[in-house]
Design an enzyme around this catalytic site. Sequence first.
Site, PDB file in Angstrom:
ATOM      1  N   ASP A 420       0.843  -1.201   0.000  1.00  0.00           N
ATOM      2  CA  ASP A 420       0.000   0.000   0.000  1.00  0.00           C
ATOM      3  C   ASP A 420       0.880   1.254   0.000  1.00  0.00           C
ATOM      4  OD1 ASP A 420      -2.315   1.476   0.104  1.00  0.00           O
ATOM      5  OD2 ASP A 420      -2.551   1.334   2.271  1.00  0.00           O
ATOM      6  N   GLU A 423       2.492   4.917  -4.155  1.00  0.00           N
ATOM      7  CA  GLU A 423       2.418   5.790  -5.352  1.00  0.00           C
ATOM      8  C   GLU A 423       3.724   6.547  -5.586  1.00  0.00           C
ATOM      9  OE1 GLU A 423       0.084   5.511  -2.948  1.00  0.00           O
ATOM     10  OE2 GLU A 423      -1.111   4.194  -4.207  1.00  0.00           O
ATOM     11  N   ASP A 499      -9.369   3.362  -2.301  1.00  0.00           N
ATOM     12  CA  ASP A 499     -10.305   3.884  -1.297  1.00  0.00           C
ATOM     13  C   ASP A 499     -11.580   4.458  -1.913  1.00  0.00           C
ATOM     14  OD1 ASP A 499      -8.233   3.151   0.306  1.00  0.00           O
ATOM     15  OD2 ASP A 499      -7.554   5.176   0.754  1.00  0.00           O
TER      16      ASP A 499
HETATM   17  C1  GLC Z   1      -4.900   3.218   2.634  1.00  0.00           C
HETATM   18  C2  GLC Z   1      -5.387   1.980   1.909  1.00  0.00           C
HETATM   19  C3  GLC Z   1      -6.422   1.271   2.711  1.00  0.00           C
HETATM   20  C4  GLC Z   1      -5.851   0.942   4.102  1.00  0.00           C
HETATM   21  C5  GLC Z   1      -5.340   2.201   4.775  1.00  0.00           C
HETATM   22  C6  GLC Z   1      -4.636   1.900   6.082  1.00  0.00           C
HETATM   23  O1  GLC Z   1      -5.915   4.158   2.729  1.00  0.00           O
HETATM   24  O2  GLC Z   1      -5.853   2.286   0.625  1.00  0.00           O
HETATM   25  O3  GLC Z   1      -6.821   0.096   2.070  1.00  0.00           O
HETATM   26  O4  GLC Z   1      -6.846   0.352   4.882  1.00  0.00           O
HETATM   27  O5  GLC Z   1      -4.446   2.879   3.939  1.00  0.00           O
HETATM   28  O6  GLC Z   1      -3.547   1.070   5.885  1.00  0.00           O
END
Ligand code: GLC
Length: 796
Positions: A420, A423, A499
């Site tokens: 995650d 980017e 998200d």
């Molecule tokens: C980001 C991710 C989400 C995750 C959050 C906390 O917003 O896209 O899926 O739950 O971070 O890690």
Amino acid sequence: MRDFWKVLNVLRFIGLRQFSRFVRYAVLRDIYNRRWGERVPSTQGAGPNNVHGHVVSRSGARFQFREMGLDIHFLTPDFVRITWTPGSLPVGYALEETEWPQVDIEVQDTKSRTILSSSEMDIVLSEDGSLTYRAGTGQSLRREAPPQRVGEAWIQQIDLKPEAQIFGLGERAGSLNVRGRSYRLWNSDAGGSYGPGSDPLYLTIPVYVCLQEEGSSLIFYENSFDGSVSMNDRLTARFEGGVLRYYIAFGALEHLFERYTALTGRPPLPPRWALGYHQSRWGYKTEADVLDVVEGFAKHDLPLSAIHLDIDYMDGYRIFSVDQNRFPDLTRLASELREKGIRLVTIIDPGVKVDSEYEVYKEGIAGDHFCKLPDGSVLQAPVWPGWCAFPDFTSSKARAWWGSQYARLLDQGICGIWHDMNEPTTFTAWGEMTFPEVTQHDLEGVRSDHRQAHNLYGLLMNQAGFEALRMLRPDHRPWLVSRSGWAGLQRYAWNWTGDTESTWRALRMTVATVLNLGFSGIPYTGPDIGGFSHHPDAELYTRWFQLATFLPFFRTHSAWDTSRREPWVFGEPTLSIVRHFLELRYRLMPYLYTLAWEANKFGLPLVRPLFWSQEADSDLWSIDDAFMLGEKLLVAPVLEEGVQSRKLRLPQGHWYDFWDGTLVQGGSEVDLDAPLTRVPILVAAGCVLPMEVEDRLILHLYPPIEGDAESRLFNDAGDGYGTWRVDRFETVMEEGNLRITRSSEGDYPFPYTEVELVLHGIFCRRAWVDGRETAVRDNRFVVVNFKMVELEIEGA
Ligand code: GLC
């Protein structure tokens, strides 16, 4: 304005106390960019000007213009690479295949133009640098105006035919046809919640397919710089640096995918469990929470393949660490779940907490693995743990070091990794939620800054993770899911759509997002069921769940402050409907796994638009509320509130209603029944749809109306790199008799001891299996390892 909402949303998740860090970072970032950013004078746009001459090269030719160079290189007779210089060359991270056999071409000069011809196509270069691509028949397929260079940026313009539709560009939040808008090519965090129209998102890819009456084409710009594509009467592509390099293929969709994925790679076969259902929530904070969820699934008789642990499992969000209070024995937990057939997946973010006591940070500093600023200091920016340093994934040394860290999790029995914030995302009070542009990157020794490396960062984090998993667990197939990436990500990881807001419009948009990712070579993706950021009601959750049942990545996930979303939370009838769809997903596993094999073998996406095999039917081009799952299943999900039926323009041919076996004539609009318990599904005539219940294989036969059809079934051990087999079923209808012939390839033993054949849409009077008559009851009978089945049919 959008920045303001983004900041507010991030604060919603992280707390107001962090705001001072965001401000500090934003100020510092702007100072760094001002201090070290080169100001390239923004010159007037200049074209190539007149051509001076050319040299013929292997598989192509090189041209020199007054201001620019042009290299035309055929990879195959119908797939060509164009490079306009000057500028820095791409490092080749996107590419799997760089060696292509020589292509014979002819170069013909006339007074005002040069024509390069392969056996399949001509490229006509005019004196001013415009290019026209023509099919072997002489038909013009595409015309490019001479490119313009403004400072270091490239601008290319292409005429679009009025009817042309454009698909792809990576992850997009809109309609399937992306024409009529502008899109940015810069991977970006959506700020914790997004809906239709939000642009850019986490995973941009400069690749698109253009569908027009003359036939389709695919264009991939191998340029990772910030850029944009805008499309109205003309398509304008802009890149802020590098050389202008792009690849073009012409032909039918399958052919385009074959070419593009030969270039950028095909997805490896995933472990079979990954195609099952995943349950996740930001907020499963402790071992007890996880066990509770697992118990709930067992108690309510709901199958489950994986549980995901979000950032809460870590010690103060220090990646590769585990909070010993919340998860006192992760190894035991993972192994207990494994015994129940459930895998544990853990999240990993790239930001390493700046903490002189923390092993990973100390190693990163000692090994010089972190991204730096031009003065040699390590870049620091805030993410979940506070101030972080970030590995430079563009360095092979840093990738290897980073990869070695995965052992910490794999050794505790973790089976999959969720990448995650890659980017890469940093929190900031204003401006871009990412590194300063002046951040330095290795780029395999080429050395450049973040403007070139930004879009590659997620891709290379996944390369590091994938290579590590291959090395650390050589007998298992790696499974990674990533929010960001670039062209070629499919070689390493799956994706999810990030998200999304919990709204009907976000549900509606998901189909187009998944299809456009498929057009961009990313076949494995899916949404957070119910949307990430808010609270779906029972109906929205049910419809979202139903849609996701037919998408490659099947996971429920949501933010920590949303209401709980385990299937039983909603009570009845939701629980029973969800159970039914979960079971359907697992019954469809042989079909899905065969599609996974096709994706690996031929580069085909699992989820395809309705016009996939009927490109000429332009009435199908803009349908983005239904899709094909593979070649045989048409899924028409319900994407609107309160709806009990829906309309759909069907592709040509004959279809069977999956639920009741009625025959439906294609080529026109049909009304489909869609109560809350059902998603309209149609099966292509001639299909043998393989489904399973435990160890039993059920071959559902939907007879062809005329002629023949082929269906495939792939099997292997479901993980690892051992033997495999493909069974092919050919169905032929001839004078009231239906014949199914099976042929097999591969050494893996046929895994089912019991096989049942079930007939739909017809009534079977008598059946013979390999010449011996067998008893038919209710249109079904048992077959084992047959070569041929013959059926006498009533009313055929
Ligand atoms: C980001 C991710 C989400 C995750 C959050 C906390 O917003 O896209 O899926 O739950 O971070 O890690």
